[in-house]
Scaffold this active site. Structure first.
Site, short mmCIF file in Angstrom:
data_model
loop_
_atom_site.label_atom_id
_atom_site.label_comp_id
_atom_site.label_asym_id
_atom_site.label_seq_id
_atom_site.Cartn_x
_atom_site.Cartn_y
_atom_site.Cartn_z
N HIS A 48 -4.82 -14.65 13.71
CA HIS A 48 -3.45 -14.72 14.27
C HIS A 48 -2.55 -14.77 13.04
O HIS A 48 -2.55 -15.77 12.31
CB HIS A 48 -3.33 -16.00 15.13
CG HIS A 48 -2.03 -16.04 15.90
ND1 HIS A 48 -1.65 -15.05 16.76
CD2 HIS A 48 -1.02 -16.95 15.91
CE1 HIS A 48 -0.49 -15.34 17.31
NE2 HIS A 48 -0.07 -16.50 16.78
N ASP A 52 0.61 -12.32 10.35
CA ASP A 52 1.69 -11.32 10.28
C ASP A 52 1.11 -9.92 10.14
O ASP A 52 1.78 -8.92 10.41
CB ASP A 52 2.60 -11.59 9.06
CG ASP A 52 3.51 -12.78 9.29
OD1 ASP A 52 4.34 -13.08 8.42
OD2 ASP A 52 3.34 -13.44 10.34
N ASP A 64 2.96 2.86 -11.62
CA ASP A 64 1.86 2.93 -10.65
C ASP A 64 2.22 3.73 -9.41
O ASP A 64 1.37 4.42 -8.83
CB ASP A 64 1.45 1.50 -10.27
CG ASP A 64 0.81 0.81 -11.46
OD1 ASP A 64 1.07 -0.38 -11.68
OD2 ASP A 64 0.07 1.48 -12.20
N LEU A 92 -3.88 -8.81 -4.47
CA LEU A 92 -3.92 -9.97 -5.40
C LEU A 92 -2.77 -10.91 -5.09
O LEU A 92 -2.93 -12.14 -5.06
CB LEU A 92 -3.85 -9.47 -6.84
CG LEU A 92 -4.05 -10.51 -7.94
CD1 LEU A 92 -5.45 -11.09 -7.90
CD2 LEU A 92 -3.80 -9.89 -9.32
N SER A 93 -1.60 -10.34 -4.81
CA SER A 93 -0.41 -11.15 -4.50
C SER A 93 -0.60 -11.93 -3.19
O SER A 93 0.03 -12.96 -2.98
CB SER A 93 0.82 -10.26 -4.36
OG SER A 93 1.01 -9.51 -5.53
N THR A 129 -6.04 -5.44 -7.56
CA THR A 129 -5.12 -6.02 -8.54
C THR A 129 -3.66 -5.77 -8.14
O THR A 129 -2.75 -6.14 -8.89
CB THR A 129 -5.36 -5.39 -9.93
OG1 THR A 129 -5.42 -3.96 -9.79
CG2 THR A 129 -6.65 -5.90 -10.56
N1 LIG Z 1 4.00 -8.26 -3.47
C1 LIG Z 1 3.32 -7.32 -4.08
O1 LIG Z 1 2.56 -7.50 -5.04
C2 LIG Z 1 3.44 -5.91 -3.58
C3 LIG Z 1 4.31 -5.59 -2.54
C4 LIG Z 1 4.35 -4.25 -2.10
C5 LIG Z 1 3.55 -3.28 -2.68
N2 LIG Z 1 2.73 -3.65 -3.69
C6 LIG Z 1 1.85 -2.66 -4.30
O2 LIG Z 1 2.61 -1.55 -4.73
C7 LIG Z 1 1.85 -0.38 -4.42
C8 LIG Z 1 2.80 0.76 -4.36
O3 LIG Z 1 3.27 0.89 -5.72
P1 LIG Z 1 4.77 1.30 -5.97
O4 LIG Z 1 5.00 1.26 -7.45
O5 LIG Z 1 5.07 2.54 -5.21
O6 LIG Z 1 5.51 0.12 -5.24
P2 LIG Z 1 6.48 -0.92 -5.93
O7 LIG Z 1 7.49 -0.21 -6.73
O8 LIG Z 1 6.88 -1.89 -4.88
O9 LIG Z 1 5.44 -1.63 -6.95
C9 LIG Z 1 4.82 -2.84 -6.61
C10 LIG Z 1 4.18 -3.37 -7.85
O10 LIG Z 1 2.74 -3.29 -7.66
C11 LIG Z 1 2.17 -2.76 -8.84
N3 LIG Z 1 0.92 -2.07 -8.50
C12 LIG Z 1 0.77 -0.99 -7.73
N4 LIG Z 1 -0.53 -0.67 -7.64
C13 LIG Z 1 -1.21 -1.59 -8.39
C14 LIG Z 1 -2.59 -1.80 -8.70
N5 LIG Z 1 -3.55 -1.02 -8.20
N6 LIG Z 1 -2.93 -2.83 -9.51
C15 LIG Z 1 -1.97 -3.64 -10.02
N7 LIG Z 1 -0.65 -3.50 -9.75
C16 LIG Z 1 -0.28 -2.49 -8.93
C17 LIG Z 1 3.24 -1.80 -9.36
O11 LIG Z 1 3.05 -1.59 -10.73
C18 LIG Z 1 4.50 -2.58 -9.11
O12 LIG Z 1 4.74 -3.47 -10.17
C19 LIG Z 1 1.16 -0.70 -3.11
O13 LIG Z 1 -0.02 0.10 -2.96
C20 LIG Z 1 0.83 -2.17 -3.30
O14 LIG Z 1 -0.47 -2.35 -3.88
C21 LIG Z 1 2.65 -4.93 -4.17
N1 LIG Z 2 7.47 12.31 -8.80
C1 LIG Z 2 8.18 11.46 -8.02
N2 LIG Z 2 8.94 11.94 -7.03
C2 LIG Z 2 9.67 11.09 -6.26
N3 LIG Z 2 9.68 9.74 -6.38
C3 LIG Z 2 8.91 9.22 -7.35
C4 LIG Z 2 8.13 10.04 -8.22
N4 LIG Z 2 7.46 9.23 -9.08
C5 LIG Z 2 7.81 7.95 -8.76
N5 LIG Z 2 8.68 7.95 -7.73
C6 LIG Z 2 9.21 6.73 -7.08
O1 LIG Z 2 9.90 5.96 -8.02
C7 LIG Z 2 9.60 4.57 -7.77
C8 LIG Z 2 9.25 3.91 -9.06
O2 LIG Z 2 8.16 4.66 -9.60
P1 LIG Z 2 6.97 3.86 -10.28
O3 LIG Z 2 6.36 2.91 -9.32
O4 LIG Z 2 6.07 4.86 -10.90
O5 LIG Z 2 7.72 3.07 -11.44
P2 LIG Z 2 7.84 1.50 -11.57
O6 LIG Z 2 7.92 0.85 -10.22
O7 LIG Z 2 8.93 1.27 -12.54
O8 LIG Z 2 6.49 1.13 -12.32
P3 LIG Z 2 5.28 0.24 -11.78
O9 LIG Z 2 5.00 0.77 -10.39
O10 LIG Z 2 4.19 0.56 -12.76
O11 LIG Z 2 5.76 -1.18 -11.81
C9 LIG Z 2 8.40 4.51 -6.84
O12 LIG Z 2 8.85 3.90 -5.64
C10 LIG Z 2 8.00 5.90 -6.62
O13 LIG Z 2 7.76 6.18 -5.24
#
Ligand SMILES: NC(=O)c1ccc[n+]([C@@H]2O[C@H](COP(=O)([O-])OP(=O)(O)OC[C@H]3O[C@@H](n4cnc5c(N)ncnc54)[C@H](O)[C@@H]3O)[C@@H](O)[C@H]2O)c1
Ligand SMILES: Nc1ncnc2c1ncn2[C@@H]1O[C@H](COP(=O)(O)OP(=O)(O)OP(=O)(O)O)[C@@H](O)[C@H]1O
Length: 255
Positions: free
Chosen positions: A144, A146, A53, A161-162, A157
């Protein structure tokens, strides 16, 4: 769709290369195969995203053409295929066997920054709780807490959601406001129409996090629906409820 581009998570370089060769053998033009931000504003017919994602979110900020994601990470909630389904995708591509899943973006006016999931204003761990005022056409709310989150249906989602927020179907014309760790049990999410312009004021400067990226400290931002949209290519048999059952375990039939 003839002109394609591939945007990949760096560790999926080999997968990206094999997909590029498959596409070239099928007679498609692969304009780019990149993991860097050089893909910004390209003019291909379709951007293929290999990763999870986070990669998908990165790509959605960089391009305006349709996207299709291949799960190559942990959850891949936004993905349409898995990284092992290149052949299924090629068949769908040949037969144009897709539906378009259009998604809206939020815009933070002060930065002209876009987000597909959510805008979050949150204090540092060692900062005291903050006072937040949210104002929009239909009134104003005070918390009031964080921090405060304004999420899209796509983001409903994710982090929202979390935090206890509701799931919104992707085509819901609404945003979700969710306080982070609010004092008093009464403060839960509130869903508002997506034509609202939301002003958020905090009594201290706190972190502005947009789709997981930190843009620095702010005490006042204006957030509204952006004109930017993306279309996600989905296989014809895709349905959103399937993905929340399979990827979130929500609404599954257990017995
Ligand atoms: N506690 C939490 O659930 C939490 C904390 C920080 C960020 N996030 C989400 O992660 C996103 C950034 O993604 P990342 O992969 O760079 O961060 P990340 O690596 O911290 O991923 C956080 C998780 O959120 C999931 N996620 C991201 N967008 C989603 C969506 N639209 N619907 C369902 N799951 C989703 C990702 O697959 C990953 O498992 C933020 O926009 C935020 O929505 C979630
Ligand atoms: N093209 C890119 N260049 C630099 N960083 C990237 C790139 N693609 C993904 N990343 C970084 O790698 C990290 C993991 O990527 P990504 O979130 O796609 O995988 P994941 O966390 O394993 O899967 P998910 O988010 O579906 O749980 C993310 O923090 C994202 O910012």
């Amino acid at each position: 769709m003839k002109y394609l581009g591939i945007f990949y998570k760096p560790e999926l370089f080999n997968k990206a290369l094999s997909l590029k060769n498959l596409l070239l053998n099928e007679g498609y033009t692969v304009d780019y195969c990149e993991s860097s931000e050089r893909i910004k504003n390209n003019k291909v017919d379709l951007t293929i995203v290999l990763g999870g994602d986070g990669t998908f979110l990165k790509a959605s900020h960089l391009v305006n053409n349709p996207l299709v994601g291949f799960k190559g990470g942990r959850l891949g909630f936004l993905s349409s295929y898995t990284i092992e389904e290149f052949d299924k995708f090629l068949k769908d591509l040949k037969n144009d066997n897709f539906v378009l899943d259009e998604r809206t973006f939020l815009k933070v006016s002060e930065l002209n920054a876009f987000c597909l999931n959510e805008v979050l204003l949150i204090k540092d761990p060692d900062q005291k709780m903050v006072d937040i005022k949210i104002s929009f056409q239909d009134g104003e709310l005070f918390f009031h807490a964080d921090g405060i989150m304004l999420g899209t249906p796509t983001g409903s989602t994710g982090y929202s959601l979390s935090l206890g927020g509701p799931i919104l179907l992707p085509n819901t014309k609404a945003f979700v406001i969710t306080p982070v760790a609010p004092q008093f049990l009464a403060s839960r999410s509130i869903v508002i129409p997506d034509n609202e312009k939301v002003n958020i004021e905090v009594d201290e400067s706190v972190n502005l996090i947009i789709d997981g990226a930190n843009f620095g400290k702010f005490s006042k931002v204006t957030v509204l629906k952006s004109k930017k949209k993306i279309s996600i290519l989905r296989p014809i048999d895709y349905d959103f409820t399937k993905s929340i059952k399979e990827k979130l375990g929500y609404g599954k039939k257990f017995l």
